[in-house]
Enzyme design. Structure first.
Site, short mmCIF file in Angstrom:
data_model
loop_
_atom_site.label_atom_id
_atom_site.label_comp_id
_atom_site.label_asym_id
_atom_site.label_seq_id
_atom_site.Cartn_x
_atom_site.Cartn_y
_atom_site.Cartn_z
N HIS A 1 37.88 24.87 75.30
CA HIS A 1 36.64 24.06 75.34
C HIS A 1 35.50 24.95 75.82
O HIS A 1 35.40 25.26 77.01
CB HIS A 1 36.78 22.86 76.28
N HIS B 1 31.16 26.12 75.25
CA HIS B 1 29.83 26.03 74.62
C HIS B 1 29.23 27.43 74.56
O HIS B 1 29.15 28.10 75.59
CB HIS B 1 28.91 25.11 75.44
N LYS C 1 34.87 16.76 67.27
CA LYS C 1 34.50 16.41 68.64
C LYS C 1 33.77 15.08 68.63
O LYS C 1 32.80 14.89 67.89
CB LYS C 1 33.59 17.50 69.23
N HIS D 1 34.87 13.49 74.32
CA HIS D 1 34.11 13.43 75.57
C HIS D 1 34.32 12.03 76.12
O HIS D 1 33.78 11.06 75.57
CB HIS D 1 32.62 13.72 75.34
N HIS E 1 37.92 17.92 79.41
CA HIS E 1 37.43 18.06 80.79
C HIS E 1 37.69 16.80 81.63
O HIS E 1 36.76 16.14 82.08
CB HIS E 1 35.94 18.42 80.83
N ASP F 1 34.88 24.45 79.51
CA ASP F 1 33.61 23.73 79.35
C ASP F 1 32.45 24.57 79.90
O ASP F 1 31.44 24.02 80.35
CB ASP F 1 33.63 22.35 80.02
#
Ligand code: DOR
Ligand code: ZN
Length: 361
Positions: free
Chosen positions: A16, A18, A108, A145, A183, A256
């Site tokens: 995970h 970004h 996602k 999420h 997460h 994350d």
């Protein structure tokens, strides 16, 4: 167990991550490539990555940025794995394209408005039911999420409410759908995933293993500890430690790491996201060491995630040395800077310079 002076792990994967795009991405991606063999790259760009064609083009930009930055002779075995952003309008044939594209491995799900760049997210579960049915049928993974977004729900309860509501509903209506609850931050999420079938997993971040919500308010407000889902109370952190170190293959590594420019975090309305890519393994090692479970880190970081996604294990290794050091308090982030989660403190572990990053089994 006495603390070893060095710890060698199979080269791990970050399930995970970004990375953003453009020059900002180019400045942060080397941190991840130095530690991990692969990373699952989130699609919440502006505009979001909604098609396989866009995901493959984004992947090429990531690889090109790495190539440019790689020191002479560096072994760049790092492989980005891509995700698509699920929207109310995702067409059914995009699911089939994901199923036949090895570089794109999941959708996602962001509830609309839940977090950074989630405006295009799903506005009502029923709107994506046909797409979820196709994913279930074709074995495509859904990363979630897991927070409800109703403004009347307390921000600290949003994950627990998602688990008992939308998540339970999805699992009931799509019992064979492969899902990763991303997460996780609460006892409720850990318990639910533990009780779910084997095709349901969860990622756990370093910040949720190391910190409770007290970290957000130590002597004043600390924006670099702010992420979503927000840090929870200590008893939840303890449950996450238990899950991560339990040896249960459903729980695996996903940082994350979510870089934001320093001025957008240190602001009257600070952005959500903790930057940890520069020292992710070091932070996980610290959490596992505190739980006397360093011998479980290899499974959590390097085995369980790959197994969940049906990917071969990486063959190279990385070594963490027991060495106290302090990472910089800021890193370049395109034209700006990003302040890491480790701001102002020392770490007990340090990644040794790579000897060659190996490949895949
Ligand atoms: O804190 C977060 N930051 N949580 C998310 O879900 C998104 C992420 C980001 O993209 O910055
Ligand atoms: Zn994220």
């Amino acid at each position: 167990m006495p603390t070893p002076r060095a710890l060698t792990l199979t080269r791990p994967d970050d399930f995970h991550l970004h990375l953003r795009d453009g020059p900002a991405m180019a400045s942060v991606v080397p941190h991840t490539a130095a530690q991990f063999g692969r990373a699952l790259v989130m699609p919440n760009l502006k505009p979001p990555v909604t098609t396989v064609a866009q995901a493959l083009a984004y992947r090429e930009r990531i690889l090109a940025a790495l190539e440019q930055r790689a020191p002479e002779g560096a072994d760049s075995a790092f492989a980005p794995l891509m995700t698509l952003y699920l929207t109310d309008n995702t067409p059914l044939d995009e699911v089939a394209r994901v199923a036949e594209t090895p570089e794109v491995i999941a959708f996602k799900y962001y509830p609309a408005g839940a977090t950074t760049n989630s405006d295009s997210g799903v506005t009502a579960l029923e709107r994506v039911y046909r797409v979820l049915a196709a994913m279930e049928q074709q074995g495509v993974v859904l990363c979630l999420h897991g927070e409800v977004t109703s403004p009347e729900v307390d921000v600290f309860d949003r994950e627990a409410r998602f688990v008992e509501g939308p998540l339970a509903q999805i699992a009931r209506d799509f019992p064979a759908l492969r899902m990763v609850v991303e997460h996780i931050t609460t006892r409720e999420a850990a318990d639910w995933v533990e009780a779910a079938p084997a095709h349901v997993g969860a990622t756990i971040t370093p910040q949720h293993l190391l910190y409770s919500r007290n970290a957000l308010f130590t002597g004043g407000i600390r924006p670099h500890f702010y992420c979503l889902p927000v840090l929870k109370r200590e008893s939840h952190r303890q449950r996450l430690i238990e899950a991560a170190t339990s040896g249960n293959p459903k729980f695996f590594l996903g940082t994350d790491s979510a870089p934001h420019a320093k001025n957008s975090k240190e602001s009257c309305c600070g952005a959500a996201g903790c930057y940890s890519a520069h020292a992710a393994l070091e932070l996980y090692a610290e959490a596992f060491e505190a739980a006397d479970a360093l011998d479980r880190l290899d499974d959590f970081a390097s085995r369980f995630g790959a197994a969940f996604y049906g990917l071969p294990r990486n063959t190279g290794t990385v070594t963490l040395a027991r060495e106290t050091w302090s990472p910089p308090d800021a890193f370049a982030f395109g034209e700006e800077t990003v302040v890491p989660l480790t701001l102002g403190r020392a770490l007990a572990w340090r990644l040794r310079a790579p000897m060659g990053s190996g490949g895949r089994e």
